[in-house]
Design a protein around this motif. Structure first.
Motif, short mmCIF file in Angstrom:
data_model
loop_
_atom_site.label_atom_id
_atom_site.label_comp_id
_atom_site.label_asym_id
_atom_site.label_seq_id
_atom_site.Cartn_x
_atom_site.Cartn_y
_atom_site.Cartn_z
N UNK A 106 -45.05 -5.21 -19.95
CA UNK A 106 -44.95 -4.29 -18.81
C UNK A 106 -45.24 -2.86 -19.26
N UNK A 107 -46.14 -2.17 -18.54
CA UNK A 107 -46.31 -0.73 -18.76
C UNK A 107 -45.48 -0.04 -17.71
N UNK A 108 -44.57 0.85 -18.13
CA UNK A 108 -43.59 1.41 -17.21
C UNK A 108 -43.63 2.93 -17.14
N UNK A 109 -43.59 3.45 -15.91
CA UNK A 109 -43.47 4.89 -15.65
C UNK A 109 -42.14 5.04 -14.91
N UNK A 110 -41.09 5.46 -15.61
CA UNK A 110 -39.75 5.52 -15.01
C UNK A 110 -38.81 6.32 -15.91
N UNK A 111 -37.56 6.45 -15.47
CA UNK A 111 -36.56 7.18 -16.25
C UNK A 111 -35.97 6.27 -17.35
N UNK A 112 -35.27 6.88 -18.30
CA UNK A 112 -34.67 6.10 -19.39
C UNK A 112 -33.64 5.07 -18.88
N UNK A 113 -32.73 5.44 -17.94
CA UNK A 113 -31.78 4.43 -17.46
C UNK A 113 -32.48 3.23 -16.81
N UNK A 169 -51.96 3.69 -16.50
CA UNK A 169 -51.52 2.63 -15.58
C UNK A 169 -52.71 2.09 -14.79
N UNK A 170 -53.55 3.01 -14.32
CA UNK A 170 -54.71 2.62 -13.53
C UNK A 170 -55.66 1.74 -14.34
N UNK A 171 -55.83 2.05 -15.62
CA UNK A 171 -56.71 1.24 -16.49
C UNK A 171 -56.18 -0.19 -16.61
N UNK A 172 -54.86 -0.32 -16.82
CA UNK A 172 -54.28 -1.67 -16.94
C UNK A 172 -54.43 -2.46 -15.64
N UNK A 173 -54.37 -1.75 -14.52
CA UNK A 173 -54.46 -2.43 -13.22
C UNK A 173 -55.84 -3.01 -12.94
N UNK A 174 -56.82 -2.68 -13.79
CA UNK A 174 -58.16 -3.28 -13.61
C UNK A 174 -58.11 -4.79 -13.88
N UNK A 175 -57.11 -5.23 -14.68
CA UNK A 175 -57.01 -6.67 -14.98
C UNK A 175 -56.60 -7.41 -13.70
N UNK A 176 -57.34 -8.47 -13.33
CA UNK A 176 -57.06 -9.14 -12.05
C UNK A 176 -55.64 -9.69 -11.94
N UNK A 177 -55.01 -10.02 -13.07
CA UNK A 177 -53.66 -10.61 -13.00
C UNK A 177 -52.55 -9.58 -13.12
N UNK A 178 -52.90 -8.32 -13.30
CA UNK A 178 -51.87 -7.30 -13.50
C UNK A 178 -51.19 -6.95 -12.18
N UNK A 179 -49.85 -7.09 -12.14
CA UNK A 179 -49.08 -6.80 -10.93
C UNK A 179 -48.75 -5.31 -10.84
#
Length: 307
Positions: A106-113, A169-179
């Motif tokens: 998982x590539x994540x953009x979020x806070x530490x908690x 994040x946008x680059x990873x989303x190019x993969x057809x199976x990436x949610x």
């Protein structure tokens, strides 16, 4: 039809309202407390509901607080709330991913908690870059292109959100199976009276638009969150659920989408003027109140809590 203030209901209407629901889903921020202070006597409203046998569950879009901090803050205003009574996007995303037996990176953009909740559940996370990059296309390319087998993007509130993170994040989303999984959806966050800051919603919208992906939304008013709650609590009659919140686009729209009854409180992100000006039926609640303290008054209980 115009929503009715709960303190203006006749005795017959009050009785019928109280008998019409068994379970309460309530927002927290702007309803139980604001940024710094508790909403006066909010605890009384919930205690009054519990005394007449209603089951309380808190559904928030805020994953920046830890569960422990949240439970302690409830205790401070005199409410004993168990962790399993609180739903927030990080936990809902964990439930969803476990439900589909997700095992990828998982590539994540979020806070530490928020990240901590996913890590504790055993998910493998990738994040960053967490430092400033040199301002050149070469440096940018080095930070956003890689061969990591990312199969899900998770985006929520990130106080250090940056352009390189969004591009990666946008680059990873190019993969057809990436949610693409979205937590909080709020487009604006009320931080003080008449002061809103940009929320996480516009940033996740950028990823949806740029990638063309259908997102899985696990914050209010997300369909997948509602389905998770309906399934978890085995709700067969949605109209016997009361959704309480302070935001039209998050709380009222969420309740309406799932056929719950809706009660808007004016103690947070929506004013009486905004409520009266609203014309979209999806965003108009069944009832409204100044705050949840009105529930105690409606049930004939004078405020007791010294908050």
């Amino acid at each position: 039809t115009k929503p009715k203030h709960i303190l203006q209901l006749s005795e017959e209407e009050r009785r019928s309202f109280c008998d019409s629901f068994d379970r309460v889903f309530s927002d927290i921020d702007g309803v139980v407390w604001g940024l710094e202070h508790a909403v006066p006597h909010s605890a009384d409203g919930y205690m009054a509901l519990e005394r007449i046998g209603k089951q309380l569950t808190f559904v928030t879009n805020n994953s920046v607080r830890t569960m422990d901090q949240c439970v302690r803050r409830f205790a401070k205003i005199g409410l004993q709330v168990k962790p399993e009574q609180i739903w927030h996007p990080a936990q809902s995303i964990v439930e969803y991913l476990q439900g589909i037996q997700f095992e990828g990176l998982i590539y994540i953009i979020a806070s530490q908690p928020f990240k901590a909740v996913l890590r504790e559940a055993g998910f493998k996370l990738l994040d960053g870059p967490n430092e400033f990059i040199e301002e050149s296309f070469e440096s940018m390319a080095k930070h956003i292109f890689d061969r990591e087998p990312v199969r899900a993007i998770v985006i929520d509130v990130d106080f250090n959100l940056s352009c390189p993170k969004m591009l990666r994040a946008h680059m990873y989303l190019r993969h057809p199976e990436c949610l693409l999984l979205i937590g909080a959806t709020d487009r604006l966050l009320p931080v003080a009276k008449n002061v809103n800051i940009i929320g996480p919603g516009p940033f996740s919208s950028i990823l949806v638009e740029a990638s063309g992906k259908s997102p899985i939304t696990l914050g209010k008013p997300g369909r997948q969150l509602g389905e998770l709650l309906v399934q978890h609590y085995a709700i067969s009659e949605p109209s016997r659920v009361l959704m309480i919140g302070d935001m039209l686009a998050q709380d009222v729209a969420f309740g309406r989408e799932f056929g719950f009854q809706t009660l808007l409180v004016l103690s947070g992100g929506c004013t009486l003027e905004q409520l009266q000006a609203e014309t979209n039926p999806r965003l108009i609640p069944d009832y409204y109140a100044d705050s949840v303290a009105d529930l105690a008054l409606m049930l004939g209980e004078a405020p007791k809590a010294h908050v």
